[in-house]
Design a protein around this motif. Sequence first.
Motif, mmCIF file in Angstrom:
data_model
loop_
_atom_site.group_PDB
_atom_site.id
_atom_site.type_symbol
_atom_site.label_atom_id
_atom_site.label_comp_id
_atom_site.label_asym_id
_atom_site.label_seq_id
_atom_site.Cartn_x
_atom_site.Cartn_y
_atom_site.Cartn_z
ATOM 1 N N ILE A 63 0.865 -1.173 0.000
ATOM 2 C CA ILE A 63 0.000 0.000 0.000
ATOM 3 C C ILE A 63 0.907 1.229 0.000
ATOM 4 C CG2 ILE A 63 -1.761 1.265 1.276
ATOM 5 C CD1 ILE A 63 -2.520 -1.389 2.610
ATOM 6 N N ARG A 64 0.700 2.119 -0.965
ATOM 7 C CA ARG A 64 1.544 3.323 -1.029
ATOM 8 C C ARG A 64 0.722 4.539 -1.457
ATOM 9 N NH1 ARG A 64 2.772 0.910 -5.993
ATOM 10 N NH2 ARG A 64 2.521 2.361 -7.722
ATOM 11 N N ARG A 65 1.223 5.721 -1.070
ATOM 12 C CA ARG A 65 0.590 6.980 -1.467
ATOM 13 C C ARG A 65 1.227 7.491 -2.739
ATOM 14 N NH1 ARG A 65 1.170 11.396 2.877
ATOM 15 N NH2 ARG A 65 3.242 10.713 2.401
ATOM 16 N N GLU A 66 0.418 8.136 -3.584
ATOM 17 C CA GLU A 66 0.927 8.758 -4.812
ATOM 18 C C GLU A 66 0.255 10.103 -5.013
ATOM 19 O OE1 GLU A 66 0.360 6.419 -8.304
ATOM 20 O OE2 GLU A 66 1.891 4.959 -7.772
ATOM 21 N N LYS A 67 0.997 11.034 -5.614
ATOM 22 C CA LYS A 67 0.446 12.318 -6.039
ATOM 23 C C LYS A 67 0.812 12.612 -7.485
ATOM 24 C CE LYS A 67 0.187 16.096 -3.235
ATOM 25 N NZ LYS A 67 0.677 17.085 -2.275
ATOM 26 N N LYS A 68 1.927 12.059 -7.919
ATOM 27 C CA LYS A 68 2.468 12.385 -9.230
ATOM 28 C C LYS A 68 1.533 11.906 -10.350
ATOM 29 C CE LYS A 68 6.751 12.183 -11.790
ATOM 30 N NZ LYS A 68 8.121 11.719 -11.784
ATOM 31 N N GLY A 72 -2.130 16.702 -8.592
ATOM 32 C CA GLY A 72 -1.894 17.157 -7.230
ATOM 33 C C GLY A 72 -2.759 16.477 -6.180
ATOM 34 N N LYS A 73 -3.628 15.581 -6.587
ATOM 35 C CA LYS A 73 -4.495 14.884 -5.642
ATOM 36 C C LYS A 73 -3.781 13.661 -5.079
ATOM 37 C CE LYS A 73 -7.992 17.497 -6.728
ATOM 38 N NZ LYS A 73 -8.504 18.500 -5.840
ATOM 39 N N THR A 74 -3.955 13.412 -3.794
ATOM 40 C CA THR A 74 -3.342 12.259 -3.148
ATOM 41 C C THR A 74 -4.248 11.052 -3.286
ATOM 42 O OG1 THR A 74 -2.259 13.698 -1.549
ATOM 43 C CG2 THR A 74 -2.419 11.372 -0.977
ATOM 44 N N VAL A 75 -3.655 9.927 -3.690
ATOM 45 C CA VAL A 75 -4.381 8.665 -3.768
ATOM 46 C C VAL A 75 -3.560 7.593 -3.065
ATOM 47 C CG1 VAL A 75 -5.581 9.207 -5.922
ATOM 48 C CG2 VAL A 75 -3.397 8.006 -6.004
ATOM 49 N N VAL A 112 -7.401 4.132 -4.390
ATOM 50 C CA VAL A 112 -8.369 4.661 -3.432
ATOM 51 C C VAL A 112 -8.105 6.150 -3.266
ATOM 52 C CG1 VAL A 112 -9.241 4.483 -1.063
ATOM 53 C CG2 VAL A 112 -8.409 2.452 -2.237
ATOM 54 N N THR A 113 -9.164 6.957 -3.280
ATOM 55 C CA THR A 113 -9.035 8.401 -3.151
ATOM 56 C C THR A 113 -8.582 8.778 -1.749
ATOM 57 O OG1 THR A 113 -10.865 8.619 -4.690
ATOM 58 C CG2 THR A 113 -10.251 10.590 -3.481
ATOM 59 N N GLY A 114 -7.577 9.662 -1.655
ATOM 60 C CA GLY A 114 -7.100 10.163 -0.375
ATOM 61 C C GLY A 114 -5.999 9.319 0.223
ATOM 62 N N VAL A 132 0.856 -7.334 4.788
ATOM 63 C CA VAL A 132 0.488 -6.009 4.270
ATOM 64 C C VAL A 132 1.600 -5.050 4.630
ATOM 65 C CG1 VAL A 132 -1.215 -4.172 4.277
ATOM 66 C CG2 VAL A 132 -1.946 -6.538 4.601
ATOM 67 N N VAL A 133 2.221 -4.426 3.592
ATOM 68 C CA VAL A 133 3.313 -3.493 3.793
ATOM 69 C C VAL A 133 2.825 -2.104 3.448
ATOM 70 C CG1 VAL A 133 5.636 -2.858 3.030
ATOM 71 C CG2 VAL A 133 4.989 -5.276 3.186
ATOM 72 N N LEU A 134 3.033 -1.167 4.380
ATOM 73 C CA LEU A 134 2.629 0.216 4.188
ATOM 74 C C LEU A 134 3.827 1.013 3.694
ATOM 75 C CD1 LEU A 134 -0.057 1.633 4.630
ATOM 76 C CD2 LEU A 134 0.756 2.314 6.881
ATOM 77 N N GLY A 135 3.731 1.571 2.494
ATOM 78 C CA GLY A 135 4.820 2.332 1.901
ATOM 79 C C GLY A 135 4.827 3.758 2.412
ATOM 80 N N ASN A 136 5.377 4.672 1.596
ATOM 81 C CA ASN A 136 5.559 6.074 2.008
ATOM 82 C C ASN A 136 4.305 6.664 2.514
ATOM 83 O OD1 ASN A 136 4.507 5.972 -0.565
ATOM 84 N ND2 ASN A 136 5.591 7.791 -1.243
#
Length: 136
Positions: A63-68, A72-75, A112-114, A132-136
């Motif tokens: 599971i990781r966060r992305e904006k790029k 500019g929205k975080t997913v 997933v949004t947010g 389950v590994v949580l990324g950045n």
Amino acid sequence: MSRKPKISTDGAPPLTDNPFAALQGSLGDLPEAELPTEPPTMPTSPTPPTSSAAAPFRGKIVIRREKKGRGGKTVTVIEGLGQPPEALADTAQQLRRNLGTGAHVEGTTIVVTGAQGQRIRDWLSSRGAHRVVLGN
């Protein structure tokens, strides 16, 4: 000091009479109900039905966060679920309902949004995901 209000009956019989007494003899004799002698049995199936959504998650889930590239929205991106495309769509729908956020399938990942990393991790763990590994 409470008083009971006076109720006007305007010549009607008092309320202690049975209003259905006049109907009692008009139906005649009704047949008795037939009760079954043995309780009904529940049908049994040889194998329980299996659902792709109920299947355990296989392998390591990242599971990781992305904006790029998303304006500019975080997913939050979920990879490695090891499910066929139909099951991924079902899992995304369950995520939408349980987390109250947007979720859709992109290829073999769910987006997933947010920033929902910890909530998704808890949700997956409660449904049988072991790694389950949580990324950045």
